[in-house]
Scaffold this active site. Structure first.
Site, short mmCIF file in Angstrom:
data_model
loop_
_atom_site.label_atom_id
_atom_site.label_comp_id
_atom_site.label_asym_id
_atom_site.label_seq_id
_atom_site.Cartn_x
_atom_site.Cartn_y
_atom_site.Cartn_z
CE LYS A 118 -7.45 9.77 -44.53
NZ LYS A 118 -8.16 8.64 -45.09
CE LYS A 202 -7.99 16.81 -48.07
NZ LYS A 202 -8.04 15.51 -48.48
CE LYS A 205 -14.86 11.47 -46.14
NZ LYS A 205 -15.21 10.89 -47.39
P1 TYM Z 1 -11.29 10.21 -50.74
O1 TYM Z 1 -12.37 9.25 -50.39
O2 TYM Z 1 -10.64 10.98 -49.65
O3 TYM Z 1 -11.81 11.25 -51.80
C1 TYM Z 1 -12.47 10.85 -52.98
C2 TYM Z 1 -12.11 11.77 -54.14
O4 TYM Z 1 -12.47 13.12 -53.83
C3 TYM Z 1 -11.36 13.97 -54.05
N1 TYM Z 1 -11.41 15.08 -53.09
C4 TYM Z 1 -11.34 16.38 -53.43
N2 TYM Z 1 -11.23 16.99 -54.62
C5 TYM Z 1 -11.20 18.34 -54.62
N3 TYM Z 1 -11.28 19.09 -53.49
C6 TYM Z 1 -11.39 18.52 -52.28
N4 TYM Z 1 -11.48 19.26 -51.19
C7 TYM Z 1 -11.43 17.10 -52.21
N5 TYM Z 1 -11.54 16.21 -51.19
C8 TYM Z 1 -11.54 14.98 -51.75
C9 TYM Z 1 -10.14 13.08 -53.80
O5 TYM Z 1 -8.98 13.61 -54.40
C10 TYM Z 1 -10.60 11.78 -54.42
O6 TYM Z 1 -10.39 11.80 -55.81
N6 TYM Z 1 -7.33 7.23 -51.46
C11 TYM Z 1 -8.55 7.75 -52.05
C12 TYM Z 1 -9.53 6.66 -52.48
C13 TYM Z 1 -8.95 5.62 -53.34
C14 TYM Z 1 -8.67 5.72 -54.74
C15 TYM Z 1 -8.17 4.45 -55.12
C16 TYM Z 1 -8.81 6.76 -55.65
C17 TYM Z 1 -8.61 4.35 -52.97
N7 TYM Z 1 -8.15 3.65 -54.04
C18 TYM Z 1 -7.78 4.19 -56.45
C19 TYM Z 1 -8.40 6.49 -56.99
C20 TYM Z 1 -7.91 5.25 -57.36
C21 TYM Z 1 -9.26 8.63 -51.06
O7 TYM Z 1 -9.07 8.52 -49.87
O8 TYM Z 1 -10.18 9.48 -51.61
#
Ligand code: TYM
Length: 334
Positions: A118, A202, A205
């Site tokens: 990031k 991967k 967005k």
């Molecule tokens: P975030 O907002 O980037 O993504 C949300 C969820 O989507 C999954 N994901 C994917 N899975 C498969 N293929 C992909 N290309 C893909 N892109 C995103 C992510 O693995 C995630 O599960 N740090 C986290 C948010 C968060 C969180 C938490 C999650 C904050 N606190 C506590 C679990 C527990 C994040 O940025 O996800």
């Protein structure tokens, strides 16, 4: 990797309200949440305080938070079964994050690959905030506040969950057994949905419209994006010989159609990618259209949505404040 479907556990997960949610978020996370809420105690959070760790547009954030919550509900997260809430509505998250940061080795946080990725994408060094660096500690607090056993996420979040486990272990060793050790739950075939234009990356967005399918994309846009998705050089569809680009499209096909490998293989054996892609687009459209309809209704009038989030806030606060209280007590705070 994927375990048997957990039951009688506490499940916690969340996603950032930072713009278009895509099919990676759905297949990697939300779809698993919907299954897991059935036989577990589940909490799903819109992690708005994570979304402000990089430059963002304040005027848009409120809507994005509501958009994300509406998508949880539209995709099947049920507020009668799960607690749905907004992270910043429960002050204990940031408070616990500070307390946990006192037992978190700086060196362990410097190893986080998401921070490295990031920060590389940000335009200047000044845009790399301390909050982006300490983000994984806030994520650990999110999880540890609710005595979480299982965290359903895509593969990119596994390193953060490992850190949360490490923090919990250090805390418990130093102050006594207050925090529950969480485990990641990773879907077997959709843990890492790849970009439509580059199967080595991967789906995300932040890489441009053509690389992902948003959950709100129209049928026409979905057809166009899938038609221009990269495949392999071999013009004939082959299940066994296919490279990473086709494997990715197959994983998406399989997850949305819920068909078995051999049925998909039979349907397209010897056919060209054009046929396969046309069918894939229709499979995605069919799966997303009921979600999109529900989403549209939920966003037309947000009264119910706000009520659901208010109820979620009260329920989450109760659990979170109790954990925070115990943590403060064992740490010797007055
Ligand atoms: P975030 O907002 O980037 O993504 C949300 C969820 O989507 C999954 N994901 C994917 N899975 C498969 N293929 C992909 N290309 C893909 N892109 C995103 C992510 O693995 C995630 O599960 N740090 C986290 C948010 C968060 C969180 C938490 C999650 C904050 N606190 C506590 C679990 C527990 C994040 O940025 O996800």
């Amino acid at each position: 990797m994927a375990q048997n479907l957990p039951s009688n556990k506490t499940i916690f997960s969340g996603l950032q309200p930072s713009g278009n949610l895509h099919i990676g978020n759905y297949l990697g996370a939300i779809k698993q949440w919907v299954r897991l809420q059935e036989n577990n105690t589940a909490l799903f959070c819109v992690v708005d305080q994570h979304a402000i760790t990089v430059p963002y547009e304040p005027k848009e954030l409120q809507n994005r938070i509501l958009d994300a919550a509406a998508m949880y509900l539209a995709a099947g997260v049920n507020p009668e079964k799960s607690i749905i809430f907004v992270q910043s509505h429960v002050a204990a998250h940031t408070e616990l994050a500070w307390l946990l940061s006192t037992v978190t080795p700086y060196g362990n946080v410097t190893r986080m690959t998401q921070f490295k990725d990031k920060s590389k994408k940000l335009s200047s060094k000044d845009a790399i905030s301390l909050a982006l660096f300490s983000y994984p500690v806030l994520m650990a607090a999110d999880i540890l506040l609710y005595n979480t056993n299982v965290v359903p996420v895509g593969e990119d979040q596994v390193q953060h969950i490992e850190l949360a486990r490490d923090i919990a272990e250090r805390f418990n060793k130093q102050y006594g057994p207050v925090l529950t050790m969480p485990e990641a739950y990773i879907p077997q075939e959709t843990a890492r949905i790849m970009s439509l234009t580059d199967p080595k990356k991967k789906m995300s967005k932040s890489d441009g419209e053509k690389t992902y399918i948003a959950l709100t994309d129209t049928a026409e846009v979905i057809r166009k994006k899938i038609a221009s998705a990269v495949t392999d050089t071999d013009p004939i569809f082959s299940f066994k010989k296919s490279g990473p680009a086709v494997q990715n499209l197959l994983a998406i096909y399989k997850a949305f159609s819920e068909k078995e490998d051999q049925d998909i293989e039979k349907a397209f054996e010897g056919k060209g990618y054009k046929d396969f892609k046309e069918s894939l687009a229709e499979v995605i459209i069919t799966a997303l259209s009921p979600i999109q309809e529900k989403y549209k209704t939920l966003r037309e009038d947000d009264t119910d949505l706000r009520f659901t989030l208010g109820r979620g806030m009260h329920r989450a606060q109760q659990i979170a404040n109790s954990t925070l209280h115990q943590v403060k007590e064992v740490m010797g705070l007055l």
